[in-house]
Design an enzyme around this catalytic site. Structure first.
Site, mmCIF file in Angstrom:
data_model
loop_
_atom_site.group_PDB
_atom_site.id
_atom_site.type_symbol
_atom_site.label_atom_id
_atom_site.label_comp_id
_atom_site.label_asym_id
_atom_site.label_seq_id
_atom_site.Cartn_x
_atom_site.Cartn_y
_atom_site.Cartn_z
ATOM 1 C CG HIS A 64 -5.223 -18.361 -31.009
ATOM 2 N ND1 HIS A 64 -6.395 -17.875 -30.464
ATOM 3 C CD2 HIS A 64 -4.240 -17.984 -30.144
ATOM 4 C CE1 HIS A 64 -6.135 -17.253 -29.331
ATOM 5 N NE2 HIS A 64 -4.824 -17.320 -29.102
ATOM 6 C CG HIS A 76 0.262 -16.510 -28.201
ATOM 7 N ND1 HIS A 76 0.044 -15.164 -28.370
ATOM 8 C CD2 HIS A 76 -0.974 -17.073 -27.981
ATOM 9 C CE1 HIS A 76 -1.254 -14.911 -28.255
ATOM 10 N NE2 HIS A 76 -1.886 -16.047 -28.019
ATOM 11 C CG HIS A 97 -5.951 -12.786 -28.017
ATOM 12 N ND1 HIS A 97 -5.155 -12.767 -29.126
ATOM 13 C CD2 HIS A 97 -5.567 -13.874 -27.287
ATOM 14 C CE1 HIS A 97 -4.330 -13.808 -29.072
ATOM 15 N NE2 HIS A 97 -4.556 -14.497 -27.978
ATOM 16 C CD GLU A 134 -7.778 -15.705 -23.223
ATOM 17 O OE1 GLU A 134 -7.286 -14.610 -23.563
ATOM 18 O OE2 GLU A 134 -7.072 -16.695 -22.897
ATOM 19 C CG ASP A 187 -3.882 -19.450 -26.371
ATOM 20 O OD1 ASP A 187 -3.335 -18.533 -27.013
ATOM 21 O OD2 ASP A 187 -4.598 -19.233 -25.381
ATOM 22 C CG ASP A 188 0.076 -19.421 -24.853
ATOM 23 O OD1 ASP A 188 0.959 -18.734 -25.394
ATOM 24 O OD2 ASP A 188 -1.079 -19.003 -24.621
HETATM 25 N N1 ADE Z 1 -0.623 -14.336 -24.829
HETATM 26 C C1 ADE Z 1 -0.324 -15.629 -24.898
HETATM 27 N N2 ADE Z 1 -1.426 -16.373 -24.677
HETATM 28 C C2 ADE Z 1 -2.449 -15.518 -24.502
HETATM 29 C C3 ADE Z 1 -3.834 -15.670 -24.235
HETATM 30 N N3 ADE Z 1 -4.408 -16.873 -24.114
HETATM 31 N N4 ADE Z 1 -4.585 -14.567 -24.076
HETATM 32 C C4 ADE Z 1 -4.025 -13.364 -24.174
HETATM 33 N N5 ADE Z 1 -2.729 -13.161 -24.408
HETATM 34 C C5 ADE Z 1 -1.942 -14.239 -24.585
HETATM 35 ZN ZN ZN Z 2 -3.826 -16.432 -27.547
#
Ligand code: ADE
Ligand code: ZN
Length: 350
Positions: free
Chosen positions: A27, A29, A207, A210, A288-289
């Site tokens: 996971h 992006h 997703h 969250e 995630d990011d």
């Molecule tokens: N796009 C990038 N990170 C995300 C996240 N945590 N939740 C939803 N969309 C995303």
């Molecule tokens: Zn994500």
């Protein structure tokens, strides 16, 4: 479970073991791995004007109150990506970082609509990312696959058009996912496009849970028929759902630093990862990011274990093993990676 001698690993060896242990990342992006330094380099290369005067000023803006406040900055950052080389550079930078964190296998999300909306052809996006994945396999010995995500704040018709445009490049990605603003955009909005993706033989993930309610996790399973849930942490609010996820062995790709940065939890000490593991869920740890949330996958492991005394060597092993088992790799690859994991734990127990 193969390795069982967890008591032989003292807690002070845990941070080094968390870093050294082989793992998969499921996971992440790729647009979320765009570091401020690369944003500025690409902006200059492509003649794109930025709203921030410096790397430091941009980084200082990374203070988020919820998912949407992050997404606004994340989509703005991605505006510097225009050419195939840019997408290569982005994915290559991530893959080098992942290899340094002992990631053996990465399943990487990308958001084509973020780029096609700015006039970038989908072919440019996919070819640049695919080139980096192939080179990483050769040079970094890391297995890297792509998962195409639909933006859920847009319409299903737009997702369907994106899917059609991506089909000629289907051999370059292994699945589809669903991301962006969760609240008000339930999984069932994308029933038809997920039907099409499954019919095309692609893996499906989404997703859910969250920021959105546990019902979104149920509809991702029942309507989209997903194989994994991304995040899914709000499942702890619904004991029947937790029991179902455990019974059906549905993996959750949990992202602890993301959850704290986006205020799903006030502090890491409140994170529900221990409860998910205790309920028998196939949870994994992911970044995630990473460029926006304070670190790559090893940072996630180290900070999460430091804040949560319930997590020890046994949980480290289970999480790493889950990451391989929950991946879309074939059985032989998974067995080879798990053998490497067992060897790393056996060495740490010496
Ligand atoms: N796009 C990038 N990170 C995300 C996240 N945590 N939740 C939803 N969309 C995303
Ligand atoms: Zn994500």
């Amino acid at each position: 479970m193969t390795f069982t001698n967890f008591d032989a690993i003292p807690r002070d060896r845990l941070p080094a073991l968390l870093r050294a242990m082989p793992k998969a990342e499921l996971h992440m992006h790729v647009e979320g791995s765009l570091e401020p330094e690369l944003i500025f380099r690409l902006a200059q290369r492509n003649g794109v004007a930025l709203a921030y005067p410096s790397v430091e000023a941009l980084r200082a803006a990374y203070a988020f109150s919820d998912l949407q406040s992050f997404l606004d900055i994340y989509y703005a950052g991605a505006s510097v990506l225009l050419k195939e080389q840019d997408f290569f550079d982005l994915a290559w930078a991530y893959l080098q970082r992942a290899a340094a964190d002992n990631v053996l296998h990465a399943e990487i999300f990308f958001d084509p609509q973020t780029h096609t909306a700015r006039g970038v052809p989908i072919e440019t996006v996919i070819k640049g990312l695919d080139h980096a994945c192939r080179r990483a396999h050769q040079e970094l010995r890391i297995s890297a696959k792509l998962i195409l995500c639909f933006l859920r704040h847009l319409s299903e018709d737009e997702a369907l058009a994106t899917f059609e445009a991506a089909l000629p490049y289907k051999h370059h990605f292994i699945g589809v996912g669903l991301d962006s603003s969760e609240r008000g955009h339930p999984p069932e909005k994308f029933a038809r496009v997920f039907d099409r993706a499954r019919a095309a033989g692609l893996h499906v993930v989404a997703h859910a849970g969250e920021e959105g309610p546990p019902e979104y996790i149920r509809s991702a399973l029942d309507v989209l028929e997903v194989e994994r849930i991304d995040h899914g942490v709000r499942s702890v609010e619904d004991p029947a759902l937790l029991a179902r996820l455990a019974k059906e062995g549905i993996p959750l790709t949990v992202c602890p630093l993301s959850n704290v940065k986006l205020c799903v939890y006030k502090t890491m000490a409140e994170h529900q990862l221990p409860a998910l593991l205790a309920a028998g869920l196939k949870a994994t740890v992911n970044s995630d990011d990473p460029a926006y949330f304070g670190g790559y996958v090893n940072q996630n492991f180290v900070e999460t274990f430091a804040a949560l005394p319930q997590l020890g060597a046994r949980e480290a092993y289970v999480l790493a093993r889950n990451s391989f088992e929950a991946s879309f790799a074939d059985a032989a690859a998974k067995a080879g990676w798990i053998a490497q994991l067992d060897a790393a734990f056996a060495a740490a127990a010496q």
